[in-house]
Design a protein around this motif. Structure first.
Motif: not given
Length: 342
Positions: A92-94, A108-110, A132, A140, A152, A284
């Motif tokens: 979840q990106n972080t 990372y998918h945001q 966001y 992040i 990614v 993405t």
């Protein structure tokens, strides 16, 4: 046996949930000496539990709960349960607040945080995107120095993440999603009596359904499109503004809002449609672009790095500027007219 802790309570729907499900499917088939402990928020994911996969449901997390979890509660939980991760994976990106010696990897998918799009905090429909774009990057960056690798899906995200967060490209891994092979002959044929356009997407602002509706409205006024229908996969209550726009252009007979449908049904619509439209200006990856190619569908898509990368050498495609109503109108009509006169 090594222990891998996986963190993804944020995944509850849409693309984020798809990524989590694909990950759980993958690790359930692995033949390796690993123990996976997965923190999620959906009770139904308990079905993935096995000797090597432990599913821990922590419930839905709002912004406050997410911050507390990433910074304090996760670390405390692991300590209380005497869980010592050999590797921590965030889908979840972080990153999170764990000891420096525990290697962290983030998936990372945001895209909202790495593109230069302007949103208004004061517009309800855009507030989440503003957060966001302007606030989420803080989280992040918070533990990014503890992150050993970032995974990614696409080359353009790799480049953008490198620039946005000054994170070394050598530590960014490109891992494109695997599309399951589909025997299209086994997909159900369903009768249709109109030229069918398909757009499987949630009604978010950047998915840009509006431009398709406006293009169809102009076509109806100028050409007449009695034999054309466009399928959107949401219902009117999910986006009242788009529903009102459809009515304003008198497109009730041409634009069908069918609501969310299971993946099996999505495949049926791919097989029984004439064209995919994909006007989104923020992706993405854009999974439908890959899926539509399996069915050799004609594709009209917004012209962005994500779409150029995913389309590759596929021939049955037209790239259009995302807000060019005339361009969308002309290409829809061109494709409709050419196929109808075959």
């Amino acid at each position: 046996m090594k222990t891998i802790v996986v963190n993804n309570p944020a995944a509850r729907s849409s693309g984020a949930l798809t990524i989590l499900l694909e990950f759980l499917d993958k690790i359930s088939t692995l033949k390796c000496e690993r123990q996976f402990i997965c923190f999620v928020s959906l009770e139904e994911l308990k079905k993935y539990e096995s000797e090597k996969i432990k599913i821990i449901v922590v419930g839905k997390q709002g912004v406050k709960e997410r911050i507390l979890w990433d910074n304090y509660k996760l670390k405390k939980y692991l300590k209380d349960k005497e869980i010592k991760p050999d590797l921590f994976l965030s889908i979840q990106n972080t990153g999170v607040n764990l000891k420096q010696e525990i290697p962290q990897i983030i998936y990372y998918h945001q895209p909202l945080s790495i593109v230069d799009l302007k949103w208004s905090f004061f517009k309800k429909s855009e507030r989440q995107y503003w957060i966001y774009r302007n606030i989420y990057p803080i989280f992040i960056k918070q533990y990014l120095k503890r992150v050993k690798k970032v995974i990614v899906q696409t080359e353009w995200v790799k480049d953008a993440f490198n620039i946005k967060f000054n994170y070394s490209k050598k530590n960014i891994i490109l891992l494109k999603p695997e599309i399951k092979k589909i025997n299209t002959n086994l997909i159900k044929d369903t009768p249709k009596n109109k030229f069918r356009i398909f757009y499987p997407a949630t009604p978010l602002v950047y998915k840009n359904h509006k431009i398709v509706i406006e293009a169809l409205g102009a076509l109806k006024k100028e050409k007449g499109i009695e034999n054309m229908e466009c399928i959107f996969t949401f219902d009117k209550n999910e986006n009242l503004e788009l529903d009102a726009l459809i009515k304003n252009y008198k497109l009730e007979e041409n634009v069908r809002l069918i609501g969310k449908i299971p993946y099996k049904k999505v495949l049926e619509y791919y097989k029984n449609s004439d064209m995919l439209v994909f006007p989104s200006y923020l992706e993405t990856l854009g999974l439908p672009l890959l899926e539509a190619q399996l069915f050799e569908l004609n594709i009209l898509v917004s012209d962005y790095p994500y779409s150029r990368e995913i389309i590759g050498e596929y021939k049955k495609v037209e790239f259009i500027k995302s807000f060019d109503k005339e361009g969308w109108k002309e290409k829809i009509w061109e494709k409709y007219f050419s196929l109808e006169t075959l």
